[in-house]
Design an enzyme around this catalytic site. Structure first.
Site, short mmCIF file in Angstrom:
data_model
loop_
_atom_site.label_atom_id
_atom_site.label_comp_id
_atom_site.label_asym_id
_atom_site.label_seq_id
_atom_site.Cartn_x
_atom_site.Cartn_y
_atom_site.Cartn_z
N CYS A 167 -2.09 -2.61 7.75
CA CYS A 167 -2.03 -3.54 6.61
C CYS A 167 -0.77 -4.41 6.63
CB CYS A 167 -2.17 -2.77 5.31
SG CYS A 167 -3.84 -2.10 5.15
N GLN B 279 8.37 -13.37 21.62
CA GLN B 279 8.13 -14.79 21.92
C GLN B 279 8.79 -15.72 20.90
OE1 GLN B 279 4.02 -15.56 23.57
NE2 GLN B 279 3.63 -13.60 22.54
N VAL C 84 3.18 0.29 4.25
CA VAL C 84 2.45 1.04 5.27
C VAL C 84 1.02 0.50 5.38
CG1 VAL C 84 3.83 3.09 4.80
CG2 VAL C 84 1.66 2.83 3.62
N ASP D 158 0.80 -1.24 0.00
CA ASP D 158 0.00 0.00 0.00
C ASP D 158 0.83 1.29 0.00
OD1 ASP D 158 -1.87 -1.98 0.27
OD2 ASP D 158 -2.67 -1.32 2.19
N GLU E 39 -4.60 -0.90 -1.30
CA GLU E 39 -5.90 -1.03 -0.61
C GLU E 39 -6.90 -0.15 -1.35
OE1 GLU E 39 -6.02 0.06 3.56
OE2 GLU E 39 -8.18 -0.27 3.67
N LYS F 226 -6.51 -5.06 -3.11
CA LYS F 226 -7.15 -5.76 -1.98
C LYS F 226 -8.20 -4.86 -1.33
CE LYS F 226 -3.35 -4.56 1.18
NZ LYS F 226 -4.07 -3.70 2.13
C1 C5J Z 1 -3.09 0.52 5.54
C2 C5J Z 1 -4.80 1.77 6.64
N1 C5J Z 1 -2.56 0.36 4.33
N2 C5J Z 1 -3.99 2.26 7.58
N3 C5J Z 1 -4.33 1.09 5.59
O1 C5J Z 1 -2.48 0.22 6.55
O2 C5J Z 1 -5.98 1.99 6.69
#
Ligand code: C5J
Length: 238
Positions: A168, A208, A163, A30, A78, A135
């Site tokens: 995500c 862990q 990011v 993204d 996204e 996605k």
């Molecule tokens: C992603 C979001 N890409 N923060 N989207 O993390 O909504």
């Protein structure tokens, strides 16, 4: 008889990460204009995009190295269909943001495929042959062809970047981990608008004994790739 090259090793936490670069995909999650660019959706919500933009330079170096050795590179975005039929009401209606998914935003309709803000930033733009997974959710596996793509290429490990770290990136790493992939998250190539989530998100991956995977800096990953990098071409003297 052909010999199998030994796996490469990255100096990582909680312990070294071993991988075969030809069974590994670099995944860029993204890296879209609306999340990273000044004047985009992320900034319009009051976020400081510089918290994300610091990932661009190290990620460019990693992308260049992976392209140079011919590793699989996969980008994700996204976003939703223009009629929002793939956006569940829970996602559309949650909270009270000033702008909702599908509303006209500073760079076109928010999180809608085909709009300027939905596309990938120029600095990391996919080249021909690099798959782009669109996605509708946070994770790259949900309602996409990502899993089939990885299986068709014999991918077993993912180097995860992009990011945002706690949204995500984390969702994709958790989905991948449950599906049996080994995930290395590059700490300087993932970003969050919230420094406390960046820190905790990274710590959670490697906690862990590596509950979701490994973390390392991009310099350690690049050092691990060095033995398989093509030699630089000497300039031709005329
Ligand atoms: C992603 C979001 N890409 N923060 N989207 O993390 O909504």
């Amino acid at each position: 008889m052909a010999t199998v090259p030994p796996p490469l090793q990255v100096d990582a936490a909680p312990y070294p990460f071993s991988f075969d670069p030809f069974a590994t995909a670099l995944v860029l999650i993204d890296m879209q204009r609306d999340f990273l660019e000044p004047g985009g959706f992320g900034e319009s919500l009051g976020n400081d995009v510089n918290e994300l933009r610091r990932t661009i330079a190290p990620l460019r170096a990693v992308l260049g190295a992976c392209r140079a050795i011919g590793m699989t590179v996969v980008h994700t975005r996204e976003g939703h269909l223009p009629d929002l039929s793939d956006c569940p009401p829970s996602k559309l209606l949650r909270g009270s943001p000033s702008l909702r998914i599908g509303d006209p935003g500073p760079k076109g309709r928010i999180l809608v495929r085909g709009e300027e803000g939905h596309d990938i930033i120029e600095e990391l733009y996919p080249v021909a042959g690099e798959p782009v997974i669109d996605k509708p959710g946070k994770g790259a596996f949900y309602a996409t062809e990502f899993g089939e793509l990885l299986a068709s290429r014999g991918i077993r490990s993912l180097v995860v970047t992009g990011v945002t770290t706690e949204v995500c990136v984390h969702t994709t790493v958790r989905e991948a981990n449950d599906r049996g992939y080994e995930c290395l998250v590059l700490s300087d190539c993932v970003g969050s608008y919230f420094p406390q989530f960046q820190r905790a998100g990274l710590e959670m991956v490697a906690a862990q004994g590596g509950i979701f995977g490994w973390i390392a800096e991009s310099a350690a990953f690049l050092a691990a790739l060095a033995p398989v990098m093509p030699a630089p071409v000497a300039p031709q003297l005329s």
